[in-house]
Design a protein around this motif. Structure first.
Motif, PDB file in Angstrom:
ATOM      1  N   THR A   3       0.845  -1.195   0.117  1.00  0.00           N
ATOM      2  CA  THR A   3      -0.028  -0.067  -0.126  1.00  0.00           C
ATOM      3  C   THR A   3       0.808   1.239   0.181  1.00  0.00           C
ATOM      4  OG1 THR A   3      -1.484  -1.342   1.180  1.00  0.00           O
ATOM      5  CG2 THR A   3      -1.684   1.109   1.224  1.00  0.00           C
ATOM      6  N   TRP A   4       0.777   2.268  -0.875  1.00  0.00           N
ATOM      7  CA  TRP A   4       1.246   3.355  -1.028  1.00  0.00           C
ATOM      8  C   TRP A   4       0.534   4.363  -1.026  1.00  0.00           C
ATOM      9  CZ3 TRP A   4       3.535   0.775  -5.901  1.00  0.00           C
ATOM     10  CH2 TRP A   4       4.604  -0.137  -5.324  1.00  0.00           C
ATOM     11  N   THR A   5       0.706   5.509  -0.570  1.00  0.00           N
ATOM     12  CA  THR A   5      -0.311   6.881  -0.486  1.00  0.00           C
ATOM     13  C   THR A   5       0.581   7.968  -1.341  1.00  0.00           C
ATOM     14  OG1 THR A   5      -1.517   6.209   1.773  1.00  0.00           O
ATOM     15  CG2 THR A   5      -1.524   8.461   0.952  1.00  0.00           C
ATOM     16  N   GLU A  83      -8.751   5.940  -4.583  1.00  0.00           N
ATOM     17  CA  GLU A  83      -7.628   4.920  -4.644  1.00  0.00           C
ATOM     18  C   GLU A  83      -7.725   4.260  -5.904  1.00  0.00           C
ATOM     19  OE1 GLU A  83      -8.903   2.481  -0.313  1.00  0.00           O
ATOM     20  OE2 GLU A  83      -9.444   1.553  -2.105  1.00  0.00           O
ATOM     21  N   GLU A  85      -6.102   0.577  -7.529  1.00  0.00           N
ATOM     22  CA  GLU A  85      -5.752  -0.841  -7.353  1.00  0.00           C
ATOM     23  C   GLU A  85      -4.901  -1.246  -8.481  1.00  0.00           C
ATOM     24  OE1 GLU A  85      -7.890  -3.343  -4.511  1.00  0.00           O
ATOM     25  OE2 GLU A  85      -9.104  -2.016  -4.572  1.00  0.00           O
ATOM     26  N   ILE A  93      -1.609  -4.589  -5.332  1.00  0.00           N
ATOM     27  CA  ILE A  93      -1.077  -3.327  -4.874  1.00  0.00           C
ATOM     28  C   ILE A  93      -2.203  -2.200  -4.713  1.00  0.00           C
ATOM     29  CG2 ILE A  93       0.709  -1.197  -5.358  1.00  0.00           C
ATOM     30  CD1 ILE A  93       2.245  -3.412  -6.832  1.00  0.00           C
ATOM     31  N   LYS A  94      -2.148  -1.670  -3.714  1.00  0.00           N
ATOM     32  CA  LYS A  94      -3.420  -0.512  -3.506  1.00  0.00           C
ATOM     33  C   LYS A  94      -2.411   0.787  -3.372  1.00  0.00           C
ATOM     34  CE  LYS A  94      -6.965  -1.229  -1.222  1.00  0.00           C
ATOM     35  NZ  LYS A  94      -8.172  -1.463  -0.201  1.00  0.00           N
ATOM     36  N   LYS A  96      -3.337   4.569  -2.370  1.00  0.00           N
ATOM     37  CA  LYS A  96      -4.061   5.481  -1.760  1.00  0.00           C
ATOM     38  C   LYS A  96      -3.864   6.885  -2.345  1.00  0.00           C
ATOM     39  CE  LYS A  96      -5.346   2.745   2.089  1.00  0.00           C
ATOM     40  NZ  LYS A  96      -5.693   2.583   3.493  1.00  0.00           N
TER      41      LYS A  96
END
Length: 118
Positions: A3-5, A83, A85, A93-94, A96
């Motif tokens: 997960t990356w933001t 988001e 995906e 991989i998500k 955000k």
């Protein structure tokens, strides 16, 4: 699952340039919580500074041809984050997107990259 933001779009960081191979060009970069994510003509490079000092850096490199499918979700009334995906050869991989990141711009970058790499 990774997960990356991503936050707002930024100029391409100078320390990404030595990571590029011949013929690869940076396209767009985004600030992450501790570092940056850069879309290039060949892949997505995510730099993740770690530890208290941030001197330890982990670099993720996702070639666009490894992405099988993606989805995008814009922010709603009560849900402030958008988001993206990605379903890849390496797994799910998500990504955000904070309020300052444009989900349609990033969706467009992924579409351009993936559809031109296959």
């Amino acid at each position: 699952m990774l997960t990356w933001t991503l936050q707002q779009e930024i100029p391409v960081p100078g320390d990404v340039l030595p990571l590029l191979v011949q013929g690869e060009e940076p396209v767009a970069s985004f600030k992450t919580f501790r570092d940056s994510a850069t879309f290039t003509t060949k892949r997505l490079i995510v730099r993740d500074a770690q530890g208290i000092t941030g001197k330890k850096v982990e670099i993720y490199s996702l070639p666009y041809n490894a992405i099988h499918m993606w989805s995008s979700e814009n922010a709603g009334v009560l849900d402030w984050n958008s988001e993206i995906e990605l379903w890849t050869k390496a797994g799910h991989i998500k990504v955000k997107l904070a309020k300052g990141a444009d989900v349609r711009r990033i969706d467009s970058l992924i579409a351009w990259a993936v559809l031109n790499s296959h």
